[in-house]
Design a protein around this motif. Structure first.
Motif, PDB file in Angstrom:
ATOM      1  N   HIS A   1      -2.472   3.022   9.162  1.00 48.59           N
ATOM      2  CA  HIS A   1      -2.558   2.354   7.863  1.00 48.59           C
ATOM      3  C   HIS A   1      -1.357   1.454   7.559  1.00 48.59           C
ATOM      4  O   HIS A   1      -1.439   0.592   6.675  1.00 48.59           O
ATOM      5  CB  HIS A   1      -2.716   3.391   6.747  1.00 48.59           C
ATOM      6  CG  HIS A   1      -4.004   4.154   6.807  1.00 48.59           C
ATOM      7  ND1 HIS A   1      -5.224   3.566   6.585  1.00 48.59           N
ATOM      8  CD2 HIS A   1      -4.263   5.461   7.080  1.00 48.59           C
ATOM      9  CE1 HIS A   1      -6.184   4.473   6.699  1.00 48.59           C
ATOM     10  NE2 HIS A   1      -5.627   5.635   6.994  1.00 48.59           N
TER      11      HIS A   1
ATOM     12  N   THR B   1       0.829  -1.202   0.000  1.00 46.84           N
ATOM     13  CA  THR B   1       0.000   0.000   0.000  1.00 46.84           C
ATOM     14  C   THR B   1       0.865   1.255   0.000  1.00 46.84           C
ATOM     15  O   THR B   1       2.001   1.253   0.499  1.00 46.84           O
ATOM     16  CB  THR B   1      -0.927   0.039   1.229  1.00 46.84           C
ATOM     17  OG1 THR B   1      -0.124   0.070   2.426  1.00 46.84           O
ATOM     18  CG2 THR B   1      -1.851  -1.160   1.264  1.00 46.84           C
TER      19      THR B   1
ATOM     20  N   VAL C   1      -4.075   4.533  -0.460  1.00 47.85           N
ATOM     21  CA  VAL C   1      -4.844   4.923   0.715  1.00 47.85           C
ATOM     22  C   VAL C   1      -4.848   6.447   0.800  1.00 47.85           C
ATOM     23  O   VAL C   1      -3.783   7.080   0.800  1.00 47.85           O
ATOM     24  CB  VAL C   1      -4.238   4.336   2.012  1.00 47.85           C
ATOM     25  CG1 VAL C   1      -5.023   4.821   3.229  1.00 47.85           C
ATOM     26  CG2 VAL C   1      -4.227   2.810   1.952  1.00 47.85           C
TER      27      VAL C   1
END
Length: 370
Positions: free
Chosen positions: A161, A112, A135
């Motif tokens: 995250h 990510t 994200v």
């Protein structure tokens, strides 16, 4: 898109729109943060001479390592106050390709990338094209500035995250806001397993006292600082971007770059411009003056410009930003609708271009501001 082609497309790309700023034939184009000043004739002459000299050898591949160019770019960065050598520099076809190489090497399926929106719209696009999950982080949390990013907020989001790649943009596009080094340091510490990219495409336009993340490179092998020659160097058409980072990271990028990715002509053009660095950057102060003029005059109109460290200004307090964008276009002035309700972004152009924008905006403000 034809249905049979869409069926063949990667599922994560279906239904998406391609990047595209309008390219319209208008008297005043201030929508893509280009440098409005033409390349000086002496530099044009040197570019022409270098490309002509290289032309006879175009039957051979270019210098795969762009050794001379990287050496000169390192000298340019070092002249700003932070020592950098060629082993720490990477160059490619615009900073977008530089970012692509980073995501190809350090992103990918199962990984990510986190960015703090609103920011450069190509960050999520490039991320997605490499199969990396994007994200959206948030700006304006626990800070008085509407688009600010504090160290505490950035740290909390990074820890929540747990990204593999973090994008920081300073000065930020489209807001023009710069980051304190405390934010960069906090993110590096909070993300011990992540690559931290600081996009400094507009660094040359920063106001006095705004620091560069280049000063943090020593001892931080996961930090990358990206730059471009498109803006301050007025070479948007040449497509030359670069970065500074740890030599081991540079070596990793060789695993993903295409063979001979940077053409002989591009290297020649960039070297010609860098041979005249002082002259090429001579317009920076003039552009900054027009930027500050825009902030001052829009404020007087009752609009809300965001103080900027870039060569553009994001301004708000518009009742309908798209209607205002169209009204400006009807008057021959093209600015950028960046998709933030109530806001538009305008590049700082020449004094004449800036005057045309401000005159049009003065006419429109009474009926278009909130």
């Amino acid at each position: 898109m034809r249905s049979e082609i869409e069926a063949l497309l990667r599922p994560d790309l279906r239904g998406r729109s391609a990047y595209g700023a309008p390219q319209l034939d208008v008297p005043v184009a201030l929508n893509t943060n280009e440098n409005s000043y033409a390349v000086p004739q002496v530099v044009v002459d040197e570019i022409t001479a270098r490309v002509r000299a290289a032309a006879a050898g175009l039957n051979r591949y270019p210098d795969r390592e762009a050794t001379q160019l990287r050496t000169v770019l390192a000298a340019y960065l070092s002249a700003t106050g932070t020592a950098v050598d060629a082993s720490q520099v990477w160059a490619a076809n615009g900073s977008n390709e530089v970012l692509l190489h980073l995501l190809q090497a350090f992103g990918g399926p199962g990984r990510t990338a986190l960015g703090f929106t609103p920011a450069y719209s190509m960050h999520p696009i490039i991320t997605t094209t490499t199969g990396t999950t994007w994200v959206d982080g948030m700006r304006g949390v626990d800070t008085e500035a509407a688009f600010g990013l504090s160290a505490a907020s950035a740290t909390e989001q990074v820890r929540r995250h747990r990204p593999d790649v973090v994008f920081l943009c300073s000065p930020n596009n489209p807001t023009g806001t710069a980051l304190g080094l405390d934010v960069v340091e906090a993110v590096i510490e909070a993300a011990p397993d992540a690559l931290v990219i600081v996009d400094e495409a507009y660094a040359e336009f920063s106001r006095p006292g705004v620091p560069s993340a280049l000063t943090l490179l020593t001892g931080r092998p996961r930090l990358v600082v990206t730059r471009t020659m498109s803006k301050a160097f007025a070479l948007a058409g040449a497509r030359l971007g670069y970065l500074a980072a740890d030599p081991d990271l540079i070596d990793a990028l060789r695993l993903v770059r295409m063979p001979y990715h940077l053409g002989t002509q591009t290297q020649a053009v960039a070297l010609a411009a860098l041979a005249h660095t002082e002259l090429m950057l001579d317009t920076v102060d003039a552009i900054k003056a027009q930027r500050d003029r825009i902030v001052s005059e829009l404020t007087a109109m009752g609009l809300e410009p965001v103080p900027s460290d870039a060569n553009f200004v994001l301004f708000g307090h518009l009742r309908d930003s798209h209607a205002a964008w169209q009204a400006l276009l009807d008057r021959g002035v093209l600015v950028r609708d960046v998709g933030i309700p109530g806001y538009l972004r305008v590049s700082a152009g020449t004094p004449e271009e800036t005057s045309a924008f401000l005159t049009a905006m003065a006419d429109l403000a009474p009926t278009h501001k909130e």
